[in-house]
Design an enzyme around this catalytic site. Structure first.
Site, PDB file in Angstrom:
ATOM      1  N   LYS A  37      13.170  38.822  93.444  1.00 14.27           N
ATOM      2  CA  LYS A  37      13.162  37.594  93.471  1.00 14.27           C
ATOM      3  C   LYS A  37      12.320  36.912  92.357  1.00 14.27           C
ATOM      4  O   LYS A  37      12.808  35.775  91.962  1.00 14.27           O
ATOM      5  CB  LYS A  37      12.152  37.195  94.951  1.00 14.27           C
ATOM      6  CG  LYS A  37      12.785  37.553  96.041  1.00 14.27           C
ATOM      7  CD  LYS A  37      11.903  37.192  97.306  1.00 14.27           C
ATOM      8  CE  LYS A  37      12.487  38.068  98.673  1.00 14.27           C
ATOM      9  NZ  LYS A  37      13.638  37.717  99.025  1.00 14.27           N
ATOM     10  N   ARG A  94       1.327  42.426  90.111  1.00 13.03           N
ATOM     11  CA  ARG A  94       0.601  41.567  89.045  1.00 13.03           C
ATOM     12  C   ARG A  94       1.795  40.822  88.126  1.00 13.03           C
ATOM     13  O   ARG A  94       2.614  41.439  87.647  1.00 13.03           O
ATOM     14  CB  ARG A  94      -0.147  42.431  88.221  1.00 13.03           C
ATOM     15  CG  ARG A  94      -1.344  41.758  87.341  1.00 13.03           C
ATOM     16  CD  ARG A  94      -1.955  42.890  86.771  1.00 13.03           C
ATOM     17  NE  ARG A  94      -2.874  43.236  87.969  1.00 13.03           N
ATOM     18  CZ  ARG A  94      -3.681  44.475  87.985  1.00 13.03           C
ATOM     19  NH1 ARG A  94      -3.469  45.429  86.765  1.00 13.03           N
ATOM     20  NH2 ARG A  94      -4.567  44.661  88.546  1.00 13.03           N
ATOM     21  N   GLU A 156       0.118  42.004  98.082  1.00  9.39           N
ATOM     22  CA  GLU A 156      -0.743  41.339  97.250  1.00  9.39           C
ATOM     23  C   GLU A 156       0.070  40.748  95.758  1.00  9.39           C
ATOM     24  O   GLU A 156       0.184  41.819  95.261  1.00  9.39           O
ATOM     25  CB  GLU A 156      -1.956  41.756  97.106  1.00  9.39           C
ATOM     26  CG  GLU A 156      -3.101  41.032  96.370  1.00  9.39           C
ATOM     27  CD  GLU A 156      -4.500  41.592  95.972  1.00  9.39           C
ATOM     28  OE1 GLU A 156      -5.466  41.311  96.514  1.00  9.39           O
ATOM     29  OE2 GLU A 156      -4.173  42.384  94.798  1.00  9.39           O
TER      30      GLU A 156
HETATM   31  P1  0O2 Z   1      -6.525  48.415  92.310  1.00 10.54           P
HETATM   32  O1  0O2 Z   1      -6.742  49.677  91.512  1.00 10.54           O
HETATM   33  O2  0O2 Z   1      -5.964  47.106  91.476  1.00 10.54           O
HETATM   34  O3  0O2 Z   1      -5.580  48.493  93.333  1.00 10.54           O
HETATM   35  P2  0O2 Z   1     -10.433  42.284 100.691  1.00 10.54           P
HETATM   36  O4  0O2 Z   1      -9.190  42.890 100.637  1.00 10.54           O
HETATM   37  O5  0O2 Z   1     -10.627  40.633 100.701  1.00 10.54           O
HETATM   38  O6  0O2 Z   1     -11.372  42.954 101.717  1.00 10.54           O
HETATM   39  P3  0O2 Z   1     -10.569  43.120  98.021  1.00 10.54           P
HETATM   40  O7  0O2 Z   1      -9.547  44.023  98.050  1.00 10.54           O
HETATM   41  O8  0O2 Z   1     -11.726  43.576  96.984  1.00 10.54           O
HETATM   42  O9  0O2 Z   1     -11.176  42.722  99.252  1.00 10.54           O
HETATM   43  O10 0O2 Z   1     -10.018  41.761  97.497  1.00 10.54           O
HETATM   44  P4  0O2 Z   1      -9.912  41.108  96.026  1.00 10.54           P
HETATM   45  O11 0O2 Z   1     -11.120  40.359  95.700  1.00 10.54           O
HETATM   46  O12 0O2 Z   1      -8.575  40.147  96.252  1.00 10.54           O
HETATM   47  O13 0O2 Z   1      -9.712  42.135  94.949  1.00 10.54           O
HETATM   48  C1  0O2 Z   1      -8.476  42.862  95.144  1.00 10.54           C
HETATM   49  C2  0O2 Z   1      -8.032  43.651  93.608  1.00 10.54           C
HETATM   50  O14 0O2 Z   1      -8.327  42.640  92.788  1.00 10.54           O
HETATM   51  C3  0O2 Z   1      -8.452  44.871  93.247  1.00 10.54           C
HETATM   52  O15 0O2 Z   1      -7.984  45.644  93.623  1.00 10.54           O
HETATM   53  C4  0O2 Z   1      -8.360  44.569  91.727  1.00 10.54           C
HETATM   54  O16 0O2 Z   1      -7.098  44.883  91.307  1.00 10.54           O
HETATM   55  C5  0O2 Z   1      -8.781  43.143  91.459  1.00 10.54           C
HETATM   56  N1  0O2 Z   1     -10.114  42.830  90.980  1.00 10.54           N
HETATM   57  C6  0O2 Z   1     -10.892  41.994  91.930  1.00 10.54           C
HETATM   58  N2  0O2 Z   1     -12.145  42.029  91.426  1.00 10.54           N
HETATM   59  C7  0O2 Z   1     -11.862  42.524  89.994  1.00 10.54           C
HETATM   60  C8  0O2 Z   1     -13.038  42.812  89.002  1.00 10.54           C
HETATM   61  O17 0O2 Z   1     -14.172  42.501  89.081  1.00 10.54           O
HETATM   62  N3  0O2 Z   1     -12.688  43.484  87.894  1.00 10.54           N
HETATM   63  C9  0O2 Z   1     -11.261  43.778  87.901  1.00 10.54           C
HETATM   64  N4  0O2 Z   1     -10.770  44.560  86.733  1.00 10.54           N
HETATM   65  N5  0O2 Z   1     -10.312  43.717  88.947  1.00 10.54           N
HETATM   66  C10 0O2 Z   1     -10.775  42.979  89.967  1.00 10.54           C
HETATM   67  P5  0O2 Z   1      -8.549  47.134  93.681  1.00 10.54           P
HETATM   68  O18 0O2 Z   1      -8.294  47.758  95.070  1.00 10.54           O
HETATM   69  O19 0O2 Z   1     -10.095  47.219  93.573  1.00 10.54           O
HETATM   70  O20 0O2 Z   1      -7.965  48.118  92.724  1.00 10.54           O
END
Ligand code: 0O2
Length: 215
Positions: A37, A94, A156
């Site tokens: 998509k 992403r 996501e």
């Molecule tokens: P990966 O390796 O990318 O999978 P929630 O689901 O709301 O309970 P969550 O999952 O922390 O809580 O939600 P949020 O805030 O949407 O963030 C999810 C993802 O955003 C993270 O996935 C990261 O990919 C990215 N992200 C969020 N905050 C940061 C940050 O401070 N720095 C970086 N580099 N990335 C961030 P994962 O699962 O942590 O990792």
């Protein structure tokens, strides 16, 4: 079935690689559908406007250990149904865009589609995280047709610019496996770097607009 047997079955499920493979398959299909998509949207934009707002797309399926760790972090009993209902980023995409305006254009287009449903929006561009992290996060539901019927799969989508992606990728690399408290002078430097990325986005946008105006 007795409670102890239910617990044993759940434990067996959570530790069985084949059951996980089967569980994760629809998430792969959801990302395949989503990629098609988004690629169509980009190709159509290029055809209609001679402009592709997307620099690149990445997808990933969360690994089993991260899913279990997230369930534990959220204090949710580790079962497959709980993972399906409560972990929204098992499938992740992403989309890296050229400019901030492209991010919101794509968001509008996605919001208008009938074939995906936006469940939640977290706008870390308008309200960056305290460390400076910026991106627009969408939790969506996408239907996937399987042999036994339709499954609605959570995914996501993270939308960010090249500058935001540069910052987030390096921040992740720097702090990956660093589980202590980050010294506050480094936190400040990181925040300054994120603000520099934001300024760069704004400057490139101004140049882009100016060139369009001159054209
Ligand atoms: P990966 O390796 O990318 O999978 P929630 O689901 O709301 O309970 P969550 O999952 O922390 O809580 O939600 P949020 O805030 O949407 O963030 C999810 C993802 O955003 C993270 O996935 C990261 O990919 C990215 N992200 C969020 N905050 C940061 C940050 O401070 N720095 C970086 N580099 N990335 C961030 P994962 O699962 O942590 O990792």
């Amino acid at each position: 079935m007795k409670l102890a047997e239910v617990k044993d079955t759940r434990k067996f499920e959570m530790e069985n690689r084949e059951i996980w493979r089967r569980f994760l398959l629809p998430y792969k299909f959801a990302l395949d559908e989503l990629k098609t998509k988004i690629n169509i949207m980009a190709e159509e934009a290029k055809y209609l406007n001679d402009y592709n707002p997307i620099e690149h797309i990445q997808t990933r399926i969360k690994n089993v250990e991260s899913i279990k760790a997230k369930l534990e972090r959220k204090n949710i009993v580790s079962t497959l149904p709980h993972a399906k209902e409560s972990i929204f980023d098992i499938a992740g995409m992403r989309i890296v865009c050229s400019f901030v305006t492209d991010i919101y254009d794509i968001f509008t287009q996605l919001s208008n589609r009938k074939d995906i449903k936006i469940i939640e929006v977290k706008d870390y561009i308008r309200s960056p995280k305290p460390n400076g992290y910026q991106s627009l996060h969408l939790i969506i539901k996408i239907p996937v047709t399987l042999s036994h019927g339709i499954e609605n799969i959570y995914a996501e989508i993270q939308l960010r610019t090249l500058a935001m992606d540069f910052w987030a990728s390096l921040e992740h690399k720097i702090y990956y496996k660093y589980d202590k408290k980050i010294p506050s002078y480094l936190e400040k430097e990181l925040l300054t770097a994120a603000q520099t990325a934001k300024l760069m986005d704004e400057k490139m946008m101004r140049i882009h607009e100016e060139v369009k105006r001159l054209n």
